[in-house]
Design an enzyme around this catalytic site. Structure first.
Site, mmCIF file in Angstrom:
data_model
loop_
_atom_site.group_PDB
_atom_site.id
_atom_site.type_symbol
_atom_site.label_atom_id
_atom_site.label_comp_id
_atom_site.label_asym_id
_atom_site.label_seq_id
_atom_site.Cartn_x
_atom_site.Cartn_y
_atom_site.Cartn_z
ATOM 1 N N HIS A 1 48.875 41.084 18.888
ATOM 2 C CA HIS A 1 47.632 40.189 18.385
ATOM 3 C C HIS A 1 47.655 39.235 19.513
ATOM 4 O O HIS A 1 48.574 38.666 19.982
ATOM 5 C CB HIS A 1 47.859 39.423 16.731
ATOM 6 N N CYS B 1 50.018 33.110 12.352
ATOM 7 C CA CYS B 1 49.574 34.097 11.668
ATOM 8 C C CYS B 1 49.436 33.804 10.368
ATOM 9 O O CYS B 1 48.775 34.364 9.584
ATOM 10 C CB CYS B 1 50.497 35.255 11.673
ATOM 11 N N ARG C 1 45.186 46.199 17.921
ATOM 12 C CA ARG C 1 44.616 46.061 16.511
ATOM 13 C C ARG C 1 42.990 45.824 16.536
ATOM 14 O O ARG C 1 42.375 46.529 15.502
ATOM 15 C CB ARG C 1 45.064 44.684 16.161
ATOM 16 N N ASP D 1 51.602 42.025 3.324
ATOM 17 C CA ASP D 1 51.254 41.122 4.452
ATOM 18 C C ASP D 1 49.891 40.477 4.448
ATOM 19 O O ASP D 1 49.595 39.601 5.349
ATOM 20 C CB ASP D 1 50.587 42.391 5.603
ATOM 21 N N ARG E 1 46.844 47.587 5.411
ATOM 22 C CA ARG E 1 46.338 46.316 5.479
ATOM 23 C C ARG E 1 44.515 46.552 4.972
ATOM 24 O O ARG E 1 44.213 45.313 4.496
ATOM 25 C CB ARG E 1 46.374 45.624 6.813
HETATM 26 N N1 ARG Z 1 52.843 42.396 9.402
HETATM 27 C C1 ARG Z 1 51.596 42.088 9.896
HETATM 28 C C2 ARG Z 1 50.849 43.145 10.593
HETATM 29 O O1 ARG Z 1 51.412 43.748 11.510
HETATM 30 C C3 ARG Z 1 51.627 40.858 10.768
HETATM 31 C C4 ARG Z 1 50.421 40.218 11.182
HETATM 32 C C5 ARG Z 1 50.709 38.920 11.901
HETATM 33 N N2 ARG Z 1 49.389 38.282 12.292
HETATM 34 C C6 ARG Z 1 48.957 37.788 13.234
HETATM 35 N N3 ARG Z 1 47.966 36.802 13.102
HETATM 36 N N4 ARG Z 1 49.343 37.996 14.215
HETATM 37 O O2 ARG Z 1 49.465 43.362 10.725
#
Ligand code: ARG
Length: 276
Positions: free
Chosen positions: A175, A268, A145, A73, A98
């Site tokens: 997000h 993203c 998040r 990611d 992450r």
């Molecule tokens: N697979 C990543 C996650 O779930 C995607 C992140 C997407 N990033 C964003 N800025 N919306 O963290």
């Protein structure tokens, strides 16, 4: 900062991208990700290159961070952290998968000459993916998040006067950058269905909200990169392109469906490096 390119040569800013060599879906941390629906390597490469060329064509300056194999990611650099001036607050990711990216981003920003600041508490803060500036106001996404405390810590580390916490209510839009996009200090695109009514009300007191149609919001149309009057955003969203046109902006659609499999799109995949 080491980087002293003449600002006037790059009026559309400096951005950090990460090539998608190791992009994949090998775990599931948002509703878009399914290990049964992994990205096609060639298509992902092509879509990323198209995005990259669009940035260059529009006069943006691009920096690159080396991709690493254990962090699929990392391509979504928006989540590295948040820049203001020569300070950078490193993200504190919600998920262990992450968190492995944190040392790579820390090193890159340190080497680039930024003062790297860290969230000291255990609260999550997922960087520009969840924190978008409109002028001096920072809009911070919470619920999935980033924690309110994480945003407040970042706010104090960067000396940001005005923070508006925005409650996201749909796990598919986890997000803030999936559903909100400030175009300038006064105007923003919003996929209002992704936010609580209270939050929309609070946001509307700070900035004029232009609602995108639901079916285009669902396609991440708000996951848009604003380069002056040019906006790079996901393809197949004609009504939002018209809306942008009526506001004096030019839409540059890019196909992003391979990156949608990871739960992200154009915005993203980049982080702004120069913000005064
Ligand atoms: N697979 C990543 C996650 O779930 C995607 C992140 C997407 N990033 C964003 N800025 N919306 O963290």
């Amino acid at each position: 900062m080491k980087n002293n390119q003449r600002e006037d040569l790059f009026p559309n800013g400096k951005w950090l991208l990460c090539q998608p060599h190791h992009f994949d879906v090998i775990y599931e941390i948002n509703p878009w990700m399914s290990m049964k629906n992994r990205p096609e390597r060639n298509d992902a490469d092509r879509q990323w290159q198209d995005l990259h060329h669009t940035f260059l064509r529009l006069g943006a300056y691009i920096e690159y961070i080396t991709p690493h194999g254990n962090v699929p990611d990392m391509v979504y650099t928006a989540n590295a952290g948040l820049v203001k001036g020569d300070k950078f607050v490193l993200s504190r990711f919600r998920h262990a998968e992450r968190r492995l990216e944190e040392p790579y981003f820390e090193k890159w920003f340190e080497d680039a000459g930024y003062e790297v600041l860290k969230i000291r508490s255990d609260h999550a803060f997922e960087g520009e993916g969840d924190a978008l500036f409109a002028g001096d106001t920072l809009f911070g996404g919470v619920s999935f998040r980033s924690d309110p405390e994480g945003h407040k810590e970042a706010q104090s580390l960067l000396g940001i006067k005005d923070l508006v916490l925005c409650e996201l209510t749909n796990p598919k839009f986890y997000h803030i950058d999936t559903s909100f996009c400030p175009l300038n200090e006064d105007d923003a695109l919003i996929f209002r269905q992704a936010f609580s009514d209270d939050s929309v009300e609070r946001m509307s007191k700070k900035i004029k909200l232009h609602e995108v149609p639901e079916e285009e919001g669902e396609r991440f149309v708000c996951n848009a990169v604003v380069l002056g009057k040019d906006v790079i955003l996901p393809s197949d969203c004609p009504r939002t392109y018209e809306l942008l046109d009526s506001l004096g902006y030019n839409a540059y659609p890019v196909a992003m469906n391979e990156f949608m499999k990871g739960g992200g799109a154009s915005k993203c995949l980049c982080i702004r490096l120069d913000r005064s």
